[in-house]
Each structure stands twice: as structure tokens, then as C-alpha cells.
Write an enzyme that holds these catalytic residues in place. Structure first.
Site, PDB file in Angstrom:
ATOM      1  N   ASP A 162      -8.620   4.855  -0.993  1.00 34.60           N
ATOM      2  CA  ASP A 162      -7.455   3.953  -0.972  1.00 34.60           C
ATOM      3  C   ASP A 162      -7.962   2.510  -1.001  1.00 34.60           C
ATOM      4  O   ASP A 162      -8.571   2.034  -0.046  1.00 34.60           O
ATOM      5  CB  ASP A 162      -6.622   4.206   0.289  1.00 34.60           C
ATOM      6  CG  ASP A 162      -5.288   3.461   0.260  1.00 34.60           C
ATOM      7  OD1 ASP A 162      -5.203   2.400  -0.380  1.00 34.60           O
ATOM      8  OD2 ASP A 162      -4.340   3.947   0.908  1.00 34.60           O
ATOM      9  N   SER A 166       2.624   3.333   3.652  1.00 31.79           N
ATOM     10  CA  SER A 166       2.226   1.944   3.429  1.00 31.79           C
ATOM     11  C   SER A 166       3.116   1.010   4.265  1.00 31.79           C
ATOM     12  O   SER A 166       3.119   1.105   5.494  1.00 31.79           O
ATOM     13  CB  SER A 166       2.301   1.623   1.936  1.00 31.79           C
ATOM     14  OG  SER A 166       1.601   0.450   1.622  1.00 31.79           O
ATOM     15  N   HIS A 225      -4.012   5.315  -3.250  1.00 31.03           N
ATOM     16  CA  HIS A 225      -3.006   4.874  -2.270  1.00 31.03           C
ATOM     17  C   HIS A 225      -1.699   5.660  -2.345  1.00 31.03           C
ATOM     18  O   HIS A 225      -1.053   5.881  -1.331  1.00 31.03           O
ATOM     19  CB  HIS A 225      -2.716   3.391  -2.487  1.00 31.03           C
ATOM     20  CG  HIS A 225      -1.777   2.789  -1.479  1.00 31.03           C
ATOM     21  ND1 HIS A 225      -2.077   2.719  -0.133  1.00 31.03           N
ATOM     22  CD2 HIS A 225      -0.542   2.233  -1.615  1.00 31.03           C
ATOM     23  CE1 HIS A 225      -1.081   2.135   0.520  1.00 31.03           C
ATOM     24  NE2 HIS A 225      -0.139   1.850  -0.359  1.00 31.03           N
TER      25      HIS A 225
END
Length: 285
Positions: free
Chosen positions: A227, A140, A263
Site C-alpha cells: 500500500d 482509508s 491500497h
């Protein structure tokens, strides 16, 4: 300090101040915040060992991952500990660190500062790893830190041994505008301008889409179909940009995971470790 959280994970006192000034300055700030998890096959050997043993272990031939986490929480978040265990069981050393402003680390988390932290950890590790390869793994927000650091190292003539980007975005501006919780505000007059002005003021860009154009390191992109935080389309776009820019196309690969991992939970996929080891072994053979 972290409690023991993974089987065969062992955390010694942090290594002493490195020789390089950059790393020495950084180490004074986060010396309590680096966790070295050895491969599970060496877990018994590691028990009761001092910092010298851990530094020497980085030369044992087992590949090393420097893990750069996302924007929420710290290196001890449950999904991060689970990933570290998966990688440890797969034969990797994992160095997990909290950047400045995260966990117990002091300072303000700026893009420049986080990038410097990542570079220092990587250089410190390379100085002790001998011929053992070292991979930067970003998740991320950490993907932006990873490509920023990799670009700087590339420009210094020291390309990273490999890069893994888990759930990457193209750049922070696009990621922020399309962040799920902010979409409801996009039609409010002046909202986008206010958001962009704030990012510009703090010099927050994390331009993955530009950085990958300058890299030559083996690059693996991992993304889940479901995600919702960083949609799959951004990972695909980044892969397209990198694949087009790389001279050696075989050095760029993307693996898409089926729904169910969202995610933060690719670590639960039974194929994650296989995909990573397969890619790295081919690149490092």
C-alpha cells in the site's frame, strides 16, 4: 440511482424516515444514497420486494456491514462494488452509503458531518436488526469516520458490535504529511505549516490513534504490504496502540496481505473473506 452491479445485489427504494430525529434529518439528505445489498443466498427472494421486506431482512441472522468508503469517488467505484460482492457472497448484508458531499448527497463534507452520518446509519440499522450483529467497516478515510463514530457510540454506552479498518492511518495530519504526492513538497519553506494550518482551520484530524484507546469493540485491522497511499507502517502503529490499550487483547487483530493488492484491491485477495469471517465468528460466538 445505482445500476445493478453485483450478482444477487438488490436495491429497494430507501426505507422511510426513521423515528429518531437525528436519523430523520440525515435521511432527508441522503435517502437516495443508501444501497442495501443482501447476502447472495437471498438474492432470488429479494427480487421485486418493497422497502418493508428489506428492513425485515436485516433481522434474518445474516451479519450486517455498514461500509464507509474512502475520500475518492463514491460508493459505486468499481473496487467498492467488487468488495460488496465478495461480502454478499460471503453471507453479509452490506449497507453502502455516500456521506454528505459525496456522490449525490448534498452538503459539505466536514469531519463532524461525516461522523454524524456514520452514527445515524449505524443507529438506524441497529434499530432494525434485532439481535443480528452490525459491523462498521471503514476504508482509508472511512477508517477515521468509523473510529470517530465508534468512540461516540462507546461514550453513549452503546459500543459497536465490531469494527473493521481497511488500510487505516494513525491520524489525518500524519497521513497528509506523508502522502506520496506531497512528499516532494515537504522541503519547500512554509509548506508543512500551510498544510497544517489548512487542516486545523477545517478541524480535520480523524484521530484513529487516539480513538482506539477508548474502544472496547472487536477490532480487525487489514493492510496490504504494498500500500503506497497509506503505508503499512501506519496500520502496524495503529494496531500496536490498540493492542496496548485494550484490556481484552483477543479483541484486537491485524491481518497483513502480501504484495499485489495495493491500497484499494484487498477485495481481490482470496483470503480476505476467510480472515473477516473467522475473526467476526470468534468474536460473536
Amino acid at each position: 440511482m445505482l445500476a445493478q452491479d453485483c450478482q444477487a445485489a438488490a436495491t429497494p427504494e430507501p426505507p422511510g424516515p426513521p423515528a429518531r430525529d437525528c436519523v430523520a434529518a440525515w435521511w432527508d439528505m441522503v435517502e437516495r444514497n443508501l444501497r442495501h445489498t443482501v447476502p447472495s443466498c437471498r438474492g432470488e427472494d429479494a427480487k421485486g420486494k418493497d422497502r418493508g421486506w428489506y428492513e425485515a431482512a436485516l433481522r434474518d441472522g445474516n451479519p450486517i456491514i455498514v461500509y464507509l468508503h474512502g475520500s475518492a469517488e463514491h460508493r459505486a467505484a468499481s473496487h467498492r462494488l467488487r468488495l460488496v460482492k465478495v461480502l454478499s457472497d460471503g453471507g453479509f448484508h452490506v449497507l453502502s452509503v455516500d456521506y454528505r458531499g459525496f456522490g449525490d448527497s448534498t452538503g459539505k463534507p466536514t469531519e463532524e458531518g461525516l461522523t454524524v452520518d456514520a452514527i445515524c446509519v449505524y443507529e438506524w440499522t441497529k434499530a432494525r436488526s434485532g439481535i443480528t450483529p452490525v459491523c462498521l467497516w471503514g476504508h482509508s478515510l472511512g477508517t477515521g469516520v468509523a473510529t470517530n463514530a465508534a468512540k461516540v457510540l462507546e461514550e453513549k454506552g452503546c459500543p459497536v458490535d465490531a469494527i473493521v479498518l481497511e488500510a487505516p492511518f494513525t491520524n489525518m495530519w500524519v497521513a497528509s504529511i506523508n502522502y506520496p504526492l506531497l512528499k516532494i513538497y515537504r522541503n519547500i519553506p512554509g509548506f508543512l505549516r500551510t498544510l497544517m494550518d489548512a487542516l486545523r482551520k477545517d478541524k480535520i484530524v480523524f484521530p484513529n490513534d487516539e480513538n482506539v484507546k477508548f474502544l472496547s469493540s472487536p477490532l480487525l485491522i487489514l493492510h496490504g504490504e504494498d500500500d503506497r497511499t497509506v503505508p503499512l507502517e501506519y496500520g502496524k502503529k495503529l494496531y500496536e496502540i490498540a493492542h496496548k490499550a485494550y484490556r481484552n487483547k483477543e479483541r484486537v487483530k491485524m491481518v497483513i496481505f502480501p504484495p499485489g493488492f495495493q491500497h484499494n484491491l484487498l477485495c481481490k485477495s482470496p483470503t480476505l473473506l476467510i480472515a473477516v469471517r473467522d475473526f467476526l465468528s470468534k468474536q460473536w460466538s
